[in-house]
Design an enzyme around this catalytic site. Structure first.
Site, mmCIF file in Angstrom:
data_model
loop_
_atom_site.group_PDB
_atom_site.id
_atom_site.type_symbol
_atom_site.label_atom_id
_atom_site.label_comp_id
_atom_site.label_asym_id
_atom_site.label_seq_id
_atom_site.Cartn_x
_atom_site.Cartn_y
_atom_site.Cartn_z
ATOM 1 N N GLU A 130 0.821 -1.223 0.000
ATOM 2 C CA GLU A 130 0.000 0.000 0.000
ATOM 3 C C GLU A 130 0.846 1.260 0.000
ATOM 4 O O GLU A 130 0.823 2.032 0.962
ATOM 5 C CB GLU A 130 -0.913 -0.001 1.223
ATOM 6 C CG GLU A 130 -1.872 -1.159 1.246
ATOM 7 C CD GLU A 130 -2.525 -1.359 2.596
ATOM 8 O OE1 GLU A 130 -3.427 -2.202 2.678
ATOM 9 O OE2 GLU A 130 -2.120 -0.679 3.576
ATOM 10 N N PRO A 131 1.613 1.482 -1.056
ATOM 11 C CA PRO A 131 2.397 2.712 -1.092
ATOM 12 C C PRO A 131 1.512 3.936 -1.316
ATOM 13 O O PRO A 131 0.603 3.901 -2.148
ATOM 14 C CB PRO A 131 3.323 2.501 -2.296
ATOM 15 C CG PRO A 131 2.576 1.566 -3.188
ATOM 16 C CD PRO A 131 1.749 0.681 -2.290
ATOM 17 N N GLY A 132 1.765 4.979 -0.570
ATOM 18 C CA GLY A 132 1.057 6.250 -0.774
ATOM 19 C C GLY A 132 2.075 7.305 -1.131
ATOM 20 O O GLY A 132 2.216 7.739 -2.275
ATOM 21 N N ARG A 133 2.877 7.676 -0.109
ATOM 22 C CA ARG A 133 3.931 8.676 -0.270
ATOM 23 C C ARG A 133 4.857 8.335 -1.442
ATOM 24 O O ARG A 133 5.226 9.206 -2.225
ATOM 25 C CB ARG A 133 4.742 8.688 1.039
ATOM 26 C CG ARG A 133 5.742 9.795 1.174
ATOM 27 C CD ARG A 133 6.636 9.516 2.404
ATOM 28 N NE ARG A 133 5.860 9.091 3.557
ATOM 29 C CZ ARG A 133 5.418 9.913 4.512
ATOM 30 N NH1 ARG A 133 5.672 11.192 4.460
ATOM 31 N NH2 ARG A 133 4.722 9.443 5.545
ATOM 32 N N ARG B 296 2.722 19.653 7.721
ATOM 33 C CA ARG B 296 3.662 18.596 8.116
ATOM 34 C C ARG B 296 4.764 19.094 9.061
ATOM 35 O O ARG B 296 5.197 18.360 9.935
ATOM 36 C CB ARG B 296 4.273 17.922 6.875
ATOM 37 C CG ARG B 296 3.224 17.262 5.985
ATOM 38 C CD ARG B 296 3.804 16.327 4.935
ATOM 39 N NE ARG B 296 4.399 15.157 5.534
ATOM 40 C CZ ARG B 296 5.684 14.915 5.613
ATOM 41 N NH1 ARG B 296 6.554 15.781 5.101
ATOM 42 N NH2 ARG B 296 6.136 13.829 6.191
ATOM 43 N N TYR C 133 4.710 17.434 12.604
ATOM 44 C CA TYR C 133 5.763 16.428 12.837
ATOM 45 C C TYR C 133 7.163 17.008 12.844
ATOM 46 O O TYR C 133 8.122 16.255 12.970
ATOM 47 C CB TYR C 133 5.754 15.367 11.722
ATOM 48 C CG TYR C 133 4.410 14.877 11.267
ATOM 49 C CD1 TYR C 133 3.551 14.235 12.155
ATOM 50 C CD2 TYR C 133 4.018 15.020 9.944
ATOM 51 C CE1 TYR C 133 2.319 13.771 11.723
ATOM 52 C CE2 TYR C 133 2.794 14.548 9.505
ATOM 53 C CZ TYR C 133 1.944 13.934 10.397
ATOM 54 O OH TYR C 133 0.733 13.475 9.978
ATOM 55 N N CYS D 151 -2.804 32.887 11.941
ATOM 56 C CA CYS D 151 -2.530 33.683 13.126
ATOM 57 C C CYS D 151 -2.062 32.828 14.280
ATOM 58 O O CYS D 151 -2.741 32.717 15.306
ATOM 59 C CB CYS D 151 -3.772 34.475 13.507
ATOM 60 S SG CYS D 151 -4.059 35.782 12.331
ATOM 61 N N TYR E 82 0.411 13.929 1.454
ATOM 62 C CA TYR E 82 0.002 14.424 2.773
ATOM 63 C C TYR E 82 0.091 15.935 2.892
ATOM 64 O O TYR E 82 0.408 16.473 3.952
ATOM 65 C CB TYR E 82 0.822 13.736 3.887
ATOM 66 C CG TYR E 82 0.714 12.230 3.835
ATOM 67 C CD1 TYR E 82 -0.496 11.594 4.084
ATOM 68 C CD2 TYR E 82 1.800 11.422 3.503
ATOM 69 C CE1 TYR E 82 -0.623 10.213 4.007
ATOM 70 C CE2 TYR E 82 1.682 10.035 3.423
ATOM 71 C CZ TYR E 82 0.475 9.450 3.679
ATOM 72 O OH TYR E 82 0.344 8.084 3.592
HETATM 73 N N1 LLP Z 1 -1.400 1.633 4.608
HETATM 74 C C1 LLP Z 1 -1.802 1.983 5.834
HETATM 75 C C2 LLP Z 1 -2.634 1.082 6.587
HETATM 76 C C3 LLP Z 1 -1.412 3.219 6.373
HETATM 77 O O1 LLP Z 1 -1.794 3.553 7.593
HETATM 78 C C4 LLP Z 1 -0.616 4.095 5.594
HETATM 79 C C5 LLP Z 1 -0.209 5.398 6.119
HETATM 80 C C6 LLP Z 1 -0.232 3.689 4.310
HETATM 81 C C7 LLP Z 1 -0.630 2.441 3.850
HETATM 82 C C8 LLP Z 1 0.607 4.557 3.408
HETATM 83 O O2 LLP Z 1 1.838 4.833 3.951
HETATM 84 P P1 LLP Z 1 2.948 5.588 3.041
HETATM 85 O O3 LLP Z 1 3.348 4.611 1.966
HETATM 86 O O4 LLP Z 1 2.306 6.775 2.481
HETATM 87 O O5 LLP Z 1 4.034 5.904 3.996
HETATM 88 N N2 LLP Z 1 0.494 12.204 7.480
HETATM 89 C C9 LLP Z 1 1.799 11.570 7.662
HETATM 90 C C10 LLP Z 1 1.789 10.148 7.159
HETATM 91 C C11 LLP Z 1 0.761 9.275 7.824
HETATM 92 C C12 LLP Z 1 0.734 7.899 7.262
HETATM 93 C C13 LLP Z 1 -0.387 7.124 7.808
HETATM 94 N N3 LLP Z 1 -0.605 5.842 7.234
HETATM 95 C C14 LLP Z 1 2.878 12.417 6.960
HETATM 96 O O6 LLP Z 1 2.580 13.515 6.505
HETATM 97 O O7 LLP Z 1 4.033 11.992 6.903
#
Ligand code: LLP
Length: 432
Positions: free
Chosen positions: A291-294, A331, A335, A362, A391
């Protein structure tokens, strides 16, 4: 300075993303503006799909974690490039379906799904629901019964692994709000229970150990723990899982000093380890979901701002106040996450200034970054904050009733809006 590979400096000395002068984009669409290199997004999607096909067992597939950047265009891209979609709310599910996603390609996640979320997911016959624990499994059983449907579920477990990234996104250790712990036996007990339930088919297990993982090490540990768990479950219950979802977390380089992660290499290593362990346990290799997002969108994006004013505090910092801030990129405020930046007008010049990039809200914590090495900023300059594809838009807010920026996508050197700019009327649209 320009560690993001789709960035160059053009003949005019301006910053270009995917060959397009960002000052032209700022002029055309205004600032703040999210810009996304769609060609790169698609390349990244292809890369994960190809790596899964090449290195993981049959049926394996990456699902785009849409929380990183969710809008209809991204859901369409994921479908076109052969990815499934990971959604975590009715809003994300609605967006995916409205974009024409096949419900069978969707996995619904979340640690606190509401009855309405579950009803929606079951009614739409999503391919997988990742149940966060026993209570939720029982709720799914009841709702599926009421709706005359069967639900295909994964059980989310926590393997007890600390990938040593930052704490706010650490999800695989045991004492977290997500999933059922493997250490201590709870996950096994819930699995035994799940196998006796009506209206649900247990397809396998899900875990996610965290974000910004730079090398295969933590994923290999995860694979070890999960395959040992699969073997233990089979020994106790006779059940063989057909799906093993290892979550996301593939890192991206935010700064020049960050190593460029080799995600295809990590996936190859995961595949090898999985096969070794399956051989050892004489276990049929499950389909692996990732499950890549970033890793898909972060490096494809930059955000453009206009400097509203510059002030130097004697004995203190140099502040460049921007027309955006924590409202469109929370972010750093949340963080302490660092993003590189460039004065787009003079991108060819070496950074000669250490600047605090301040937002317009503000409160003093509204910063995009401190000690950011950048060309000396002037009022009216366009500042590009880099690696903001993930994000940023998805976590944006209307704090101080500031409308959220639009997203312009670049494909084949041409720009188009995939999300329009909000207006102040949009912001007040729900007020009664
Ligand atoms: N799968 C699950 C179950 C997750 O909880 C997440 C991210 C992903 C996949 C995707 O992870 P990635 O490949 O994007 O790292 N808002 C934070 C990141 C929170 C990630 C939460 N879960 C930021 O700005 O760094």
């Amino acid at each position: 300075m320009l560690h993001q590979q789709n960035l160059t400096v053009n003949a005019a000395g301006h910053l270009a993303l995917a060959g397009v002068d960002v000052l032209d984009l700022a002029r055309e669409y205004g600032t703040p503006l999210y810009v996304l290199d769609e060609d790169m997004v698609r390349e990244r999607m292809e890369l994960y799909v190809a790596a899964a096909r090449e290195h993981l067992p049959a049926g394996s597939r990456p699902y785009y974690a849409s929380k990183a950047l969710c809008c209809k265009a991204l859901c369409r891209m994921a479908g076109e490039e052969g990815m499934g979609l990971d959604v975590v709310s009715s809003g994300e599910l609605y967006t995916a379906l409205a974009a024409g996603a096949d419900p069978a390609d969707i996995c619904f996640h979340g640690n606190a799904k509401t009855e309405a979320d579950l009803r929606y997911a079951i009614t739409e016959r999503v391919g997988l629901i990742a149940a966060d624990g026993e209570e939720e499994l029982l709720r799914i059983v009841r709702l599926a019964g009421e709706l005359g449907a069967r639900a295909r579920v994964l059980l989310r477990v926590t393997p007890g692994i600390d990938p040593h990234t930052f704490a706010a996104v650490n999800t695989g250790v045991v004492d977290v709000k997500f999933g059922v712990p493997i250490p201590g036996g709870q996950a096994l007990a819930v699995t035994e229970r799940a196998l006796g339930l009506e209206n649900v088919d247990l397809a396998g297990f899900h875990c996610h150990i965290g974000s910004q993982i730079f090398d295969a090490g933590p994923f290999l540990l995860e694979t070890d723990v999960m395959t040992a768990f699969l073997a233990q479950v089979r020994e106790r219950t006779g059940y063989t899982a057909s799906v093993l979802d290892l979550g996301g977390g593939f890192a991206v380089a935010y700064e020049e000093t960050d190593a460029a992660p080799d995600c295809a290499g990590m996936i190859r290593a995961i595949g090898q380890r999985l096969l070794e362990r399956c051989r050892e346990y004489d276990y049929p290799a499950p389909a692996v979901l990732l499950e890549p997002g970033r890793g898909i969108v972060a490096a494809a994006g930059v955000t453009l701002y206009t400097v509203q004013n510059v002030k130097r505090v004697p004995g203190g910092a140099c502040y460049a106040a921007l027309d955006g801030g924590m409202g469109d990129n929370p972010r750093y405020a949340l963080y302490g996450a660092r993003h590189s930046a460039v004065v787009a007008d003079r991108a060819g010049e070496a950074p000669d200034c250490s600047v605090t990039l301040a937002g317009r809200c503000c409160e003093s914590g509204d910063l995009i970054g401190e000690n950011v090495a950048i060309q000396t900023p002037r009022t009216g300059d366009t500042v590009a904050v880099l690696t903001t594809g993930a994000y940023n838009y998805s976590m944006a807010s209307n704090y101080n009733r500031v409308p959220r920026p639009p997203i312009a996508a670049l494909r084949g050197g041409k720009a188009r809006l995939i999300v329009r700019r909000e207006t102040v009327e949009d912001v007040a649209a729900y007020d009664l």
